[in-house]
Each structure stands twice: as C-alpha cells, then as structure tokens.
Design an enzyme around this catalytic site. Structure first.
Site, PDB file in Angstrom:
ATOM      1  N   LYS A 111      -4.354  -6.056  27.198  1.00  0.00           N
ATOM      2  CA  LYS A 111      -3.657  -6.130  25.907  1.00  0.00           C
ATOM      3  C   LYS A 111      -4.574  -5.756  24.746  1.00  0.00           C
ATOM      4  O   LYS A 111      -4.121  -5.165  23.775  1.00  0.00           O
ATOM      5  CB  LYS A 111      -3.110  -7.549  25.677  1.00  0.00           C
ATOM      6  N   LYS A 194       8.763   0.958  35.381  1.00  0.00           N
ATOM      7  CA  LYS A 194       9.523  -0.287  35.248  1.00  0.00           C
ATOM      8  C   LYS A 194      10.537  -0.191  34.107  1.00  0.00           C
ATOM      9  O   LYS A 194      10.245   0.422  33.080  1.00  0.00           O
ATOM     10  CB  LYS A 194       8.549  -1.442  34.930  1.00  0.00           C
ATOM     11  N   LYS A 197      11.711  -2.827  27.677  1.00  0.00           N
ATOM     12  CA  LYS A 197      12.247  -2.800  26.315  1.00  0.00           C
ATOM     13  C   LYS A 197      11.476  -1.856  25.420  1.00  0.00           C
ATOM     14  O   LYS A 197      11.971  -1.438  24.383  1.00  0.00           O
ATOM     15  CB  LYS A 197      12.163  -4.198  25.713  1.00  0.00           C
TER      16      LYS A 197
END
Ligand code: TRP
Length: 332
Positions: A111, A194, A197
């Site tokens: 991240k 995958k 969103k």
C-alpha cells in the site's frame, strides 16, 4: 459459543465479488456463532478519504450488508469510530508490537508503494489497530481473506507478548477462519483480473445496487471466447472468461461448475448469458431494493449502527479497562 469478529472497509456499495467472496460467508456464520461485524472507518483514514465520501460510503456499506442478510438485531453491526475502546487498546498495542514485526508486513509495503516516506504513520500501525479490534472483544475466530493472514499472525504475537510482559493469560489466541470464497469473481472485461471497484470501467463489475436492466446488459456484454461451453470443468482450462461466468453461476445457484456445465455445456454463450442474467437478477434485485430502502432513511440506519455500537461497547469497555489496569493505569 465462540465469538466471531470481522471488519470491512467502508468502500460504499459492494460488488458481486465482495458479496460472493466475503459477505455471504459472514451471513452464513450467523447461524451458529455470535458475530460482531465492524465497518472500519478508523482503518479507512490510514489513506486519504474525502470526509463527505467517507460518511456516505460507511452508510452505503452498512445498508448493503444488512440487505445481504447481516442481522443487526441478533448480531452486532457498527462503525469502528463509534466505539472508543478500539483506539484505546490500539495505543497500548502500539507499545507492545515491535518495529521489526511491522517491518515485515507485506500489505504495508504494497500500500505504501515506492513513496514509503510519505505514507501515514497510521498505515504503518494499521495491523496494531486490527489486533485491537479483535482482542477488545476477546474474539477467537476471525473470518478474513487470505491476504489478511499475516495480520492475524501479528495479532497473536501481540496478544502473546502482552500476556508474557504483564504475566497474565488475558488475551486469547485468535484462529483465522480463511473461508474459501464461494467464487473468485473476476472482471467481466478481463477474466484474468479480479473484479474490483477501482477498475475504471463500470462494465467490468456488477454492483449490488445495479438494477435488472443494467445487470442483464453487463452480462450480455461480458467478454467471452467464440467456442461453446464445455461439458466438464477440464474444458475451462485456458478460458478465464468462461471459467468466471460458470463460477458465478455455480456460486449463486449453490451448485458446482461441474453441475452447471452438465446442464449448460455445449450451448453457446448467448443462451448461457441469458440464464446467468436471470439468476443474477433474481439473487441481487431484492438486495438492491432493500439497500435503497435503508439508505432513504439515514436517521433509522444511523440508529441501527448506534445501537450496534452501544452493544459492542458494553462488551469491549470492560475488557479494555482490565487491559489498562494490567498495564498499571490508575483509571479514570
Ligand atoms: N484489514 C481488513 C481488510 O482490509 C479489515 C479489518 C479491520 C479486519 N479490522 C479487522 C478484519 C479485524 C478482521 C478483523 O480486509
């Protein structure tokens, strides 16, 4: 009865991937466990969140998972920031966890990316807060995706070190419940990615708020290959888009790819897509409608979350107060 705790990011209306990957497992666990489900807004702000969006997405996520079957009366559903015990115990855990442990966390490395110096300190201690979430309830079973396994190992290291340092057997061992997703749901535009969103194309995903026409349209336009459906799973090898659509169908029908293919094998995608669209509409339209109903009345929805927070705090506050006493705090 073992206590279940899990957390979910306030990322707004979930996708079909979130539903089949996690939410449906959460719903099923309610049958024989006492479940505590938490919308983790404290975790969310470890990366920048627009304040108005954060509030909206917290409500959307909560409404949607209630619509999916999370029962906020029999179980507990709340937003993390409403129960102060999480942040209080997280501070103690910041002082128990070692830098060396946190430095090994792969999610932080992913991240934070290359600009690690500019990541928030909160992102770095994210796993300590996650340990506090769980241990503030003495929860022992935690359903998560495989990507969270390392965080749960860290939580157990923290629990053990706390117990050792203070000479107690206060925090229990946590058991990860890595439930395989009912289906690994992939993008409708690319069967190797995958469903997400964050994909720029809304056509790549099915949102739990999509209406019947939109669902049917997205399925009709989903990428496929020219061959007809095989009649057994081996024939899905090297055909990621076909595998994805068959997997979705099987998960929604509580069936298996083998059974789906023995019924639909040999057909072209046109007919199969019609059947899949019908099944998706039948499964998801009631969820979308119920979500809309809940979101139309935020006062009631906020009341549900507040009631969950009150019942959560009734469990967590005494546990965290005892942890504070063990540490040597005089108390308020
Ligand atoms: N980190 C988890 C995720 O991103 C969410 C989470 C926060 C969580 N606190 C938790 C999961 C406690 C399980 C238990 O998926």
């Amino acid at each position: 009865m073992q206590r279940i705790f899990s957390g979910i990011q306030p990322s707004g209306i979930p996708t079909l991937g979130n539903y089949l990957g996690a939410i449906r497992n959460w719903v099923a666990l309610q049958r024989d466990h006492a479940c505590i489900y938490c919308v983790v807004d404290l975790h969310a702000i470890t990366v920048w969140q627009d304040p108005r969006q954060l509030a909206t997405q917290t409500r959307e996520l909560a409404a949607s998972i209630i619509a999916c079957g999370i029962d906020p009366q029999k179980h507990i559903l709340f937003h993390q920031s409403a129960v102060r015990a999480h942040a209080q115990l997280a501070w103690i855990f910041n002082c128990v966890a070692r830098l060396g442990w946190l430095n090994r966390m792969t999610q932080f490395k992913d991240k934070a990316g290359r600009d690690r110096e500019n990541a928030s300190a909160g992102l770095y201690v994210y796993p300590n807060l996650m340990a506090a979430d769980i241990l503030a309830y003495h929860a022992t079973r935690v359903p998560v995706g495989d990507d969270q396994r390392q965080h749960l190992e860290l939580a157990n290291d923290i629990a053990q070190k706390f117990n050792h340092d203070y000479g107690v057997a206060f925090f229990p061992t946590i058991e990860p419940l890595i439930l395989g997703p009912a289906a690994r749901v992939m993008s409708l535009r690319d069967g190797t990615k995958k469903m997400s969103k964050s994909d720029a194309s809304d056509q790549s995903r099915i949102n739990l708020s999509d209406g019947p026409d939109l669902i049917a349209q997205k399925v009709r336009r989903a990428k496929t290959d020219p061959a007809p459906l095989p009649s057994e799973p081996a024939g899905l090898e090297g055909r990621p888009e076909a595998r994805n659509l068959v997997g979705i169908y099987a998960a929604l029908a509580d069936s298996t790819p083998a059974d789906v293919l023995s019924e639909h094998g040999g057909k072209g995608f046109g007919a199969f897509k019609e059947a899949l669209a019908a099944l998706l509409v039948e499964s998801l339209a009631p969820i979308a409608a119920e979500t809309r109903r809940l979101l139309a009345d935020t006062a009631t929805l906020d009341g549900i979350l507040r009631d969950g927070a009150r019942r959560a705090a009734a469990i967590a506050d005494p546990i965290v107060a005892e942890a504070e006493r063990l540490v040597g705090f005089v108390g308020p």
